[in-house]
Scaffold this motif. Sequence first.
Motif, PDB file in Angstrom:
ATOM      1  N   LEU A  73     -10.039   3.616  -7.696  1.00  0.00           N
ATOM      2  CA  LEU A  73      -8.850   3.069  -7.047  1.00  0.00           C
ATOM      3  C   LEU A  73      -7.825   2.603  -8.070  1.00  0.00           C
ATOM      4  O   LEU A  73      -6.609   2.800  -7.892  1.00  0.00           O
ATOM      5  CB  LEU A  73      -9.247   1.916  -6.133  1.00  0.00           C
ATOM      6  N   ALA A  74      -8.303   1.980  -9.152  1.00  0.00           N
ATOM      7  CA  ALA A  74      -7.377   1.510 -10.182  1.00  0.00           C
ATOM      8  C   ALA A  74      -6.678   2.671 -10.879  1.00  0.00           C
ATOM      9  O   ALA A  74      -5.503   2.567 -11.258  1.00  0.00           O
ATOM     10  CB  ALA A  74      -8.133   0.660 -11.203  1.00  0.00           C
ATOM     11  N   ILE A  75      -7.383   3.780 -11.052  1.00  0.00           N
ATOM     12  CA  ILE A  75      -6.792   4.930 -11.743  1.00  0.00           C
ATOM     13  C   ILE A  75      -5.727   5.608 -10.893  1.00  0.00           C
ATOM     14  O   ILE A  75      -4.641   5.968 -11.388  1.00  0.00           O
ATOM     15  CB  ILE A  75      -7.890   5.934 -12.142  1.00  0.00           C
ATOM     16  N   ILE A  76      -6.004   5.774  -9.614  1.00  0.00           N
ATOM     17  CA  ILE A  76      -5.068   6.513  -8.750  1.00  0.00           C
ATOM     18  C   ILE A  76      -4.119   5.589  -7.997  1.00  0.00           C
ATOM     19  O   ILE A  76      -3.339   6.070  -7.165  1.00  0.00           O
ATOM     20  CB  ILE A  76      -5.848   7.386  -7.745  1.00  0.00           C
ATOM     21  N   ALA A  77      -4.153   4.281  -8.281  1.00  0.00           N
ATOM     22  CA  ALA A  77      -3.333   3.322  -7.532  1.00  0.00           C
ATOM     23  C   ALA A  77      -1.843   3.652  -7.536  1.00  0.00           C
ATOM     24  O   ALA A  77      -1.187   3.576  -6.488  1.00  0.00           O
ATOM     25  CB  ALA A  77      -3.570   1.912  -8.069  1.00  0.00           C
ATOM     26  N   PRO A  78      -1.234   4.016  -8.670  1.00  0.00           N
ATOM     27  CA  PRO A  78       0.213   4.300  -8.628  1.00  0.00           C
ATOM     28  C   PRO A  78       0.591   5.449  -7.709  1.00  0.00           C
ATOM     29  O   PRO A  78       1.741   5.523  -7.246  1.00  0.00           O
ATOM     30  CB  PRO A  78       0.540   4.630 -10.091  1.00  0.00           C
ATOM     31  N   TRP A  79      -0.338   6.357  -7.434  1.00  0.00           N
ATOM     32  CA  TRP A  79      -0.026   7.524  -6.599  1.00  0.00           C
ATOM     33  C   TRP A  79      -0.323   7.283  -5.121  1.00  0.00           C
ATOM     34  O   TRP A  79       0.238   7.976  -4.265  1.00  0.00           O
ATOM     35  CB  TRP A  79      -0.809   8.739  -7.085  1.00  0.00           C
ATOM     36  N   ILE A  80      -1.200   6.331  -4.816  1.00  0.00           N
ATOM     37  CA  ILE A  80      -1.539   6.106  -3.409  1.00  0.00           C
ATOM     38  C   ILE A  80      -0.861   4.866  -2.833  1.00  0.00           C
ATOM     39  O   ILE A  80      -0.967   4.612  -1.628  1.00  0.00           O
ATOM     40  CB  ILE A  80      -3.069   5.984  -3.226  1.00  0.00           C
ATOM     41  N   ALA A  81      -0.195   4.083  -3.687  1.00  0.00           N
ATOM     42  CA  ALA A  81       0.513   2.904  -3.178  1.00  0.00           C
ATOM     43  C   ALA A  81       1.623   3.358  -2.241  1.00  0.00           C
ATOM     44  O   ALA A  81       2.432   4.227  -2.594  1.00  0.00           O
ATOM     45  CB  ALA A  81       1.077   2.091  -4.339  1.00  0.00           C
ATOM     46  N   PRO A  82       1.703   2.804  -1.029  1.00  0.00           N
ATOM     47  CA  PRO A  82       2.711   3.291  -0.066  1.00  0.00           C
ATOM     48  C   PRO A  82       4.149   3.006  -0.481  1.00  0.00           C
ATOM     49  O   PRO A  82       5.063   3.723  -0.071  1.00  0.00           O
ATOM     50  CB  PRO A  82       2.338   2.552   1.228  1.00  0.00           C
ATOM     51  N   HIS A  83       4.368   1.951  -1.289  1.00  0.00           N
ATOM     52  CA  HIS A  83       5.724   1.598  -1.690  1.00  0.00           C
ATOM     53  C   HIS A  83       5.734   1.176  -3.158  1.00  0.00           C
ATOM     54  O   HIS A  83       4.675   0.947  -3.764  1.00  0.00           O
ATOM     55  CB  HIS A  83       6.273   0.455  -0.818  1.00  0.00           C
ATOM     56  N   ASP A  84       6.921   1.058  -3.690  1.00  0.00           N
ATOM     57  CA  ASP A  84       7.088   0.550  -5.049  1.00  0.00           C
ATOM     58  C   ASP A  84       6.805  -0.953  -5.039  1.00  0.00           C
ATOM     59  O   ASP A  84       7.480  -1.704  -4.311  1.00  0.00           O
ATOM     60  CB  ASP A  84       8.517   0.822  -5.531  1.00  0.00           C
ATOM     61  N   PRO A  85       5.811  -1.419  -5.817  1.00  0.00           N
ATOM     62  CA  PRO A  85       5.465  -2.843  -5.763  1.00  0.00           C
ATOM     63  C   PRO A  85       6.520  -3.763  -6.349  1.00  0.00           C
ATOM     64  O   PRO A  85       6.411  -4.988  -6.218  1.00  0.00           O
ATOM     65  CB  PRO A  85       4.165  -2.909  -6.580  1.00  0.00           C
ATOM     66  N   THR A  86       7.550  -3.230  -6.979  1.00  0.00           N
ATOM     67  CA  THR A  86       8.587  -4.069  -7.585  1.00  0.00           C
ATOM     68  C   THR A  86       9.833  -4.192  -6.716  1.00  0.00           C
ATOM     69  O   THR A  86      10.711  -5.012  -7.016  1.00  0.00           O
ATOM     70  CB  THR A  86       8.995  -3.495  -8.955  1.00  0.00           C
ATOM     71  N   GLN A  87       9.939  -3.404  -5.664  1.00  0.00           N
ATOM     72  CA  GLN A  87      11.139  -3.418  -4.826  1.00  0.00           C
ATOM     73  C   GLN A  87      10.950  -4.325  -3.616  1.00  0.00           C
ATOM     74  O   GLN A  87       9.922  -4.258  -2.927  1.00  0.00           O
ATOM     75  CB  GLN A  87      11.476  -2.000  -4.353  1.00  0.00           C
ATOM     76  N   GLY A  88      11.952  -5.146  -3.350  1.00  0.00           N
ATOM     77  CA  GLY A  88      11.921  -6.039  -2.191  1.00  0.00           C
ATOM     78  C   GLY A  88      12.442  -5.337  -0.957  1.00  0.00           C
ATOM     79  O   GLY A  88      13.582  -5.575  -0.520  1.00  0.00           O
ATOM     80  N   LEU A  89      11.614  -4.471  -0.402  1.00  0.00           N
ATOM     81  CA  LEU A  89      12.053  -3.671   0.741  1.00  0.00           C
ATOM     82  C   LEU A  89      12.250  -4.511   1.995  1.00  0.00           C
ATOM     83  O   LEU A  89      12.986  -4.109   2.897  1.00  0.00           O
ATOM     84  CB  LEU A  89      11.020  -2.562   1.003  1.00  0.00           C
TER      85      LEU A  89
END
Length: 331
Positions: A73-89
């Motif tokens: 999960l840690a390895i593929i996390a950037p590709w499976i995250a539904p949104h950008d964790p830095t953006q205040g959507l």
Amino acid sequence: MTPNPLKTQADRRKERIDDLAATAGGSPSGTVTGAGEIEESPGVSLIASAWRRLRRNPVFLVGAGITLAFVVLAIIAPWIAPHDPTQGLLLDKVRQQSNPIPGSEPGFPLGADNRGRDLLSRLLVGAQQTLIVGVGATVIGLVGGLTLGTLAGAFGGWVDSFIMRIVDVMLSIPSLLLAMSLAAVAARPSQMTVILAIAIVEIPIFARLLRGSMLAVRSSDHVLAARALGVKQSAVVFRHIIPNSLAPVIVQATIVLATAIIDAAALSFLGLGNPDDRKPEWGQMLGASQEFLGDHPHLAFYPAACIIIVALGFTLMGESLREALDPKSRR
């Protein structure tokens, strides 16, 4: 035709031996084929014997499953995250007085934090940062501990006494307190300061464990035979003593990895970790949730649960490895 009494007695003896072996739960090193005849089978190495026990150990399987899932999960996390964790959507839905923490909604199953950033995405990406800190601190501590332990166990004398006194002083200080002191010394907190602080705390653990293991192996028969044959001291140390002393150190590294993850979370919780929240980390998320803990406890629950589950996985796997490699616990 009367049965041969000698043959009947031999058969009964063979059946009795097989029953005793089966009752004891072990497999005999040879199979009895007849009276006074034994068919020998090849021996089993320590690693193969330990693996046989681990495959049937549910505790190890659970721990290994948790650990493997966390690493993948840690390895593929950037590709499976539904949104950008830095953006205040969901920043437009943040109201400081009435609604400081947006709740769950379609596309945001866990809601968002006080800056409108997707909580699920931050948890997934935070697994990668937590893995980097835990593995980095464990590897650096392992290398440092192996170096000091090898010097103490190989040379002995004043070298051993000097190194062990330093190790005793470091072990006398609580690990978290020592890590906090080392992290606080840094002019600017960062992820690297956390890794180094935890690694320095782990060095004496590995050093003392390797040194004790080397002292036990140093008096074994094969080492004494190598010295009697005139083998050089360096060859004895690196070919005979160290390879046979690494098993408990490797097992300890698995357990220490769980401790490193907890200590890293504690340092980040206390504000001694990476101040840049654009790279989320579970301990950092846990510290940021203090302000909203009363009304929105889920902000602390999710990262805390992740830390506990991952640490439990490494601990279960490490304890199972220790038990499987310990000759006293063999059955």
